[in-house]
Design a protein around this motif. Structure first.
Motif, PDB file in Angstrom:
ATOM      1  N   HIS A 202       9.530  83.998   3.773  1.00 33.18           N
ATOM      2  CA  HIS A 202       9.932  85.278   3.190  1.00 33.18           C
ATOM      3  C   HIS A 202      11.399  85.209   2.807  1.00 33.18           C
ATOM      4  O   HIS A 202      12.259  84.945   3.652  1.00 33.18           O
ATOM      5  CB  HIS A 202       9.712  86.417   4.181  1.00 33.18           C
ATOM      6  CG  HIS A 202      10.227  87.737   3.692  1.00 33.18           C
ATOM      7  ND1 HIS A 202       9.630  88.415   2.644  1.00 33.18           N
ATOM      8  CD2 HIS A 202      11.282  88.488   4.084  1.00 33.18           C
ATOM      9  CE1 HIS A 202      10.301  89.533   2.426  1.00 33.18           C
ATOM     10  NE2 HIS A 202      11.302  89.603   3.286  1.00 33.18           N
ATOM     11  N   ILE A 203      11.688  85.420   1.525  1.00 34.43           N
ATOM     12  CA  ILE A 203      13.068  85.467   1.044  1.00 34.43           C
ATOM     13  C   ILE A 203      13.535  86.915   1.170  1.00 34.43           C
ATOM     14  O   ILE A 203      12.986  87.803   0.515  1.00 34.43           O
ATOM     15  CB  ILE A 203      13.169  84.984  -0.415  1.00 34.43           C
ATOM     16  CG1 ILE A 203      12.699  83.527  -0.519  1.00 34.43           C
ATOM     17  CG2 ILE A 203      14.597  85.122  -0.935  1.00 34.43           C
ATOM     18  CD1 ILE A 203      12.615  83.005  -1.933  1.00 34.43           C
ATOM     19  N   PRO A 204      14.532  87.190   1.997  1.00 36.55           N
ATOM     20  CA  PRO A 204      14.924  88.582   2.273  1.00 36.55           C
ATOM     21  C   PRO A 204      15.746  89.187   1.130  1.00 36.55           C
ATOM     22  O   PRO A 204      16.936  89.464   1.273  1.00 36.55           O
ATOM     23  CB  PRO A 204      15.745  88.459   3.562  1.00 36.55           C
ATOM     24  CG  PRO A 204      16.338  87.098   3.498  1.00 36.55           C
ATOM     25  CD  PRO A 204      15.300  86.234   2.817  1.00 36.55           C
TER      26      PRO A 204
ATOM     27  N   SER B   8      12.354  82.470   7.627  1.00 30.07           N
ATOM     28  CA  SER B   8      13.367  82.618   6.584  1.00 30.07           C
ATOM     29  C   SER B   8      13.500  81.289   5.843  1.00 30.07           C
ATOM     30  O   SER B   8      13.082  80.237   6.347  1.00 30.07           O
ATOM     31  CB  SER B   8      14.706  82.986   7.209  1.00 30.07           C
ATOM     32  OG  SER B   8      15.222  81.876   7.938  1.00 30.07           O
TER      33      SER B   8
ATOM     34  N   THR C 179      16.084  79.459   5.521  1.00 25.24           N
ATOM     35  CA  THR C 179      16.890  78.533   6.321  1.00 25.24           C
ATOM     36  C   THR C 179      16.054  77.887   7.420  1.00 25.24           C
ATOM     37  O   THR C 179      16.110  76.670   7.629  1.00 25.24           O
ATOM     38  CB  THR C 179      18.082  79.273   6.939  1.00 25.24           C
ATOM     39  OG1 THR C 179      18.861  79.874   5.901  1.00 25.24           O
ATOM     40  CG2 THR C 179      18.964  78.316   7.726  1.00 25.24           C
TER      41      THR C 179
END
Length: 282
Positions: A146-148, A105, A107
């Motif tokens: 991966h940007i959700p 992610s 973060t």
């Protein structure tokens, strides 16, 4: 003419060791928007792999004061040139590869970027506007990010994707600062007890004065009956104490109450014997 750069404020040590790499950007305006996103978050190390048009006025116009990021941008012909001297390469990607690859992610990726601060440069790689990074390019990356986003509308403009990653890098940096728990950029400001509020919290005596004034005013307009008070003042006290007003807010409220009392008096509606509280100037 493009806008001149605003004063540089690259306050992250990451301004140089974090390298933002754009691959074959089609629209030069997106390059300017990326520069703006980077400077917003304190980054300034931009690499461009075979852009269709750069430099040009459109990119500088979209940079909106971040022209210094564009001025120092490096243009190279291949991705290999852009990442050759990096120790960690992280590429943005959608999920669903036939061969699973390490995926993080934003973060978690920012946390790993922070871990590499003393080891060497880290590249954050972003692909083309229409189809992202190719499989071969993704295989050049140690980790995919991966940007959700919304699965029903997951396409992000490249500058938006850069903004997400740069924001996470900045937050990781701020949290890692000494005494970060006292960093005003990370602390919420919700009440007069919080640092940064403009007026001190109302004291107990000031609140009690307001509650007495409020009760008298409600009696004056015959909304409150002292002979049958029920729970009115208890609930109003709970309401205002929960709001935690500051001194100016209490003064404003008492000014409102004074105006209500004056209007009631002028209309002859003041109940006999209603006590008047001391007035405070707003």
């Amino acid at each position: 003419m493009h806008k001149p750069a605003l004063p540089s404020s690259f306050d992250l040590p990451a301004r140089d060791y974090v390298r933002v790499v754009l691959v074959e950007t089609s629209h030069s305006g997106n390059i300017g928007a990326v520069a703006r996103a980077m400077k917003n978050m304190g980054l300034g190390n931009l690499w461009l792999v075979s852009p269709r048009s750069f430099p040009d006025e459109t990119s500088y116009a979209r940079a909106a004061g971040a022209s210094d990021v564009l001025d120092r941008a490096r243009v190279v012909a291949t991705l290999d040139e852009a990442i050759a001297d990096c120790v960690l390469v992280m590429g943005t990607s959608a999920r669903g590869r036939k061969v699973p690859w390490p995926v993080m992610s934003p973060t978690d990726a920012a946390q790993q970027v922070g871990d590499y601060q003393e080891r060497g440069e880290v590249a954050l790689v972003f692909g083309r506007e229409n189809n992202g990074l190719s499989n071969d390019e993704l295989q050049r990356c140690h980790v995919h990010i991966h940007i959700p986003s919304n699965p029903d509308y997951g396409s992000l403009n490249v500058a938006m994707a850069v903004q997400v990653l740069c924001y996470e890098v900045r937050m990781q940096y701020l949290r890692g600062l000494e005494n970060s728990e006292n960093n005003p950029q990370l602390k919420a400001i919700n009440s007069p007890e919080d640092a940064g509020w403009d007026v001190p919290a109302a004291t107990v005596a000031e609140l009690d004065g307001f509650f007495g004034h409020l009760e008298a005013t409600l009696a004056d307009i015959e909304f409150h009956r002292r002979d049958n008070p029920r729970q009115l003042m208890t609930r109003l006290r709970r309401l205002f104490q929960r709001a935690r007003p500051d001194q100016m807010e209490i003064n404003i409220l008492r000014g409102v109450l004074s105006a209500v009392q004056k209007t009631a008096t002028d209309r002859g509606e003041t109940t006999a014997g209603a006590s008047q509280q001391d007035q405070q100037d707003v």
